[in-house]
Scaffold this motif. Structure first.
Motif, PDB file in Angstrom:
ATOM      1  N   GLU A 218       0.827  -1.208   0.000  1.00 54.76           N
ATOM      2  CA  GLU A 218       0.000   0.000   0.000  1.00 54.76           C
ATOM      3  C   GLU A 218       0.864   1.261   0.000  1.00 54.76           C
ATOM      4  N   THR A 221       2.669   1.807  -3.327  1.00 53.99           N
ATOM      5  CA  THR A 221       1.684   2.230  -4.331  1.00 53.99           C
ATOM      6  C   THR A 221       1.382   3.720  -4.173  1.00 53.99           C
ATOM      7  N   ALA A 505      -4.588 -11.242  -1.119  1.00 56.65           N
ATOM      8  CA  ALA A 505      -4.698 -10.089  -2.013  1.00 56.65           C
ATOM      9  C   ALA A 505      -3.675 -10.171  -3.142  1.00 56.65           C
ATOM     10  N   LYS A 506      -2.468 -10.614  -2.814  1.00 58.53           N
ATOM     11  CA  LYS A 506      -1.440 -10.770  -3.848  1.00 58.53           C
ATOM     12  C   LYS A 506      -1.851 -11.827  -4.871  1.00 58.53           C
ATOM     13  N   LEU A 509      -4.364 -10.217  -7.228  1.00 54.61           N
ATOM     14  CA  LEU A 509      -3.733  -9.317  -8.186  1.00 54.61           C
ATOM     15  C   LEU A 509      -2.948 -10.083  -9.245  1.00 54.61           C
ATOM     16  N   HIS A 511      -4.005 -12.905 -10.352  1.00 57.62           N
ATOM     17  CA  HIS A 511      -5.042 -13.728 -10.995  1.00 57.62           C
ATOM     18  C   HIS A 511      -4.808 -15.224 -10.763  1.00 57.62           C
ATOM     19  N   SER A 521     -13.427 -11.731  -6.729  1.00 56.30           N
ATOM     20  CA  SER A 521     -12.549 -10.950  -7.595  1.00 56.30           C
ATOM     21  C   SER A 521     -13.286 -10.494  -8.844  1.00 56.30           C
ATOM     22  N   ILE A 526     -11.686  -7.140 -10.823  1.00 56.45           N
ATOM     23  CA  ILE A 526     -10.230  -7.075 -10.655  1.00 56.45           C
ATOM     24  C   ILE A 526      -9.546  -7.785 -11.830  1.00 56.45           C
TER      25      ILE A 526
END
Length: 526
Positions: A218, A221, A505-506, A509, A511, A521, A526
């Motif tokens: 976070e 980013t 979460a990773k 991201l 997929h 997702s 996403i």
């Protein structure tokens, strides 16, 4: 020799459970109540006091709690902590946040480095940097002074420093000590960073990236978001950004920063307000001298916490009464209610401090415990909270212990008399009224207007919210959480509970999802 034992194996805990419960409504009524409030008080640092007159305790309960403190070796465990024992068993680390503000015991040396000297060195480096920024020696590309500092961090890199800044902002303005306005970016939601950037003069802003590892998703980013915004304005991000990180992180020596200041693995994020994490932003905002006073207040309270007698140790006593409420009386939550607008974000900081530290279901050896541990923490400043959730606190089915914080004086030094009393007098009148209303209640034939009472509370009272009292207040709660963790035989200094969501979460991201995770997702595009 320290014994790390579960609470329910201690004979003193068995004795505590047998002590007759106190009828709070009864003992707080009339002259009995007046005597309790006068006598049930322990001095804190910086002229403050912890008053527990409206708690459901008496001499018998207190005597049992003193035995519990002795058998659980609370004082001895604290001594081991500040002398550099490996208290964080989950991550096999020392716990040294007290060392950022003073030397309580022996020198702590790790890999040949004196850690107190290391923390002092970082404070001196930050102070020197801040003074150069304030004088204009370090300036923007146009040679103009920086007027705003923006901290980019999350969790302990945001909640504590933000709460401390807000607590002192008005005080500093009144004293003419506000050197730079401060803003904070924490949420990875781009609306957070965008809102801050819209409200500041970016060309005259200095940004602090706070990440111990240098890899926090976070935070990095948001750093990129800010850097892109700087470049769009034709500004060089490297001349507008400093870092607070570990000496071994990938950003420690990066040319992308004006300077880097260091923290280490021995200070958890939620305990880092007195380290470089809070030191950089607070020193830039208010000046190094104000940050030094903040540290002195915290150090003074830490010294009181080393007192072996719980009846003379406000931090330990507060912790013990909390354990009694959680484990014997069965209360699941605690409300933190500061009657000071400066402390508007202090309950949010204490949520993390308490719930991330003691929200555990296994002991320090990884074994399940069979008793409740950390309570749910929530709160808002008074008197706003009175017009919000106090309805449930007064008349709800659950009894929720309350912790008030109040000051006799405001921060602005002026207060007009309006309708016969000042605003500060009205504020303090509400604190006093609420404590008694919660404890004593009010009988009424109309059940809708009936107040059962018996709702326990304590209050921390000070003269004024300023750097020293804020430091003492922060240290009080840090030490309270520590002592409760010792009672429950927990490791209060890791936070594995926040890791699983990060891992998943990773995967989202990248997929790499299936089942419910893939469906959610897809729903979120996403």
């Amino acid at each position: 020799m320290l014994n790390w034992k579960n609470l329910d194996t201690l004979s003193s805990y068995a004795e505590l459970q047998k002590v007759k419960a106190v009828n709070l409504k009864e003992v707080m009524t009339g002259e009995n109540g007046a005597a309790r409030v006068k006598n049930y008080s322990v001095p804190m640092a910086e002229g403050m006091a912890y008053n527990y007159g409206a708690k459901a305790v008496d001499e018998d309960v207190l005597a049992a709690l003193v035995k519990l403190a002795s058998e659980a070796q609370l004082a001895e465990k604290y001594e081991d902590l500040y002398n550099g024992d490996m208290i964080n068993t989950g991550e096999k680390r020392l716990v040294l946040h007290q060392l950022t503000r003073g030397q309580l015991g022996q020198d702590v040396v790790v890999d040949g480095e004196n850690k107190r000297a290391f923390y002092v060195e970082q404070q001196k480096r930050i102070a020197a940097f801040a003074e150069k920024v304030h004088s204009g020696e370090i300036a923007n590309a146009a040679g103009e002074k920086f007027t705003t500092v923006v901290q980019i961090g999350i969790g302990g890199s945001d909640l504590g420093p933000r709460a401390m800044y807000l607590a002192l902002e008005n005080w500093a303005k009144t004293k003419g000590l506000l050197k730079m306005n401060a803003q904070f970016i924490s949420n990875v939601d781009p609306d957070d960073a965008a809102a801050v950037l819209r409200n500041i003069d970016v060309a005259h802003s200095l940004f602090i990236l706070v990440s111990k590892s240098g890899t926090t998703l976070e935070t990095l980013t948001n750093q990129t978001f800010v850097m892109n915004a700087l470049r769009k304005l034709g500004l060089d991000p490297a001349k507008h950004m400093i870092a607070v990180t570990s000496a071994t992180s990938p950003i420690a020596t990066s040319p992308e920063y004006l300077a880097a200041f260091y923290m280490d693995d021995y200070i958890g994020g939620r305990y880092s307000s007195t380290s470089a994490v809070g030191g950089a932003v607070l020193s830039l905002a208010f000046g190094p001298e104000v940050f030094a006073e903040f540290l002195e207040g915290a150090a003074a309270e830490d010294k009181l916490a080393a007192e072996k007698d719980p009846m003379k140790n406000p931090d330990m006593l507060d912790a013990l009464i909390g354990v009694y409420e959680r484990n014997v009386l069965g209360y699941e939550s605690t409300a933190i209610l500061p009657y000071s607008q400066g402390l508007s974000r202090f309950p949010a900081h204490l949520q993390q401090l308490d719930m991330e530290s003691n929200g555990k279901s296994v002991n320090r050896f990884g074994e399940p415990v069979d008793y409740p541990t950390g309570p749910v923490i929530f709160g808002e400043p008074g008197t706003n909270g009175q017009h919000s959730f106090y309805q449930l606190l007064h008349q709800g089915k659950d009894i929720i212990p309350l912790q008030f914080v109040g000051f006799r004086e405001n921060q602005i030094g002026m207060d007009d008399t309006i309708q016969g009393s000042t605003s500060q007098q009205k504020l303090c009148a509400n604190v006093a009224a609420q404590i008694v209303a919660f404890a004593c209640g009010k009988e009424d034939e109309n059940r809708n207007k009936n107040f059962e009472g018996g709702r326990p509370s304590s209050i921390i009272i000070g003269q004024q919210l300023n750097p020293r009292t804020l430091g003492a207040l922060l240290a009080h709660y840090e030490n309270k959480v520590m002592f409760q963790g010792f009672c429950w035989n927990l490791n209060s200094f890791d936070q594995e509970g926040v890791q699983l969501g990060k891992v998943l979460a990773k995967k989202v991201l990248a997929h790499e999802t299936d089942g419910a995770l893939k469906v959610y997702s897809d729903l979120l595009n996403i």
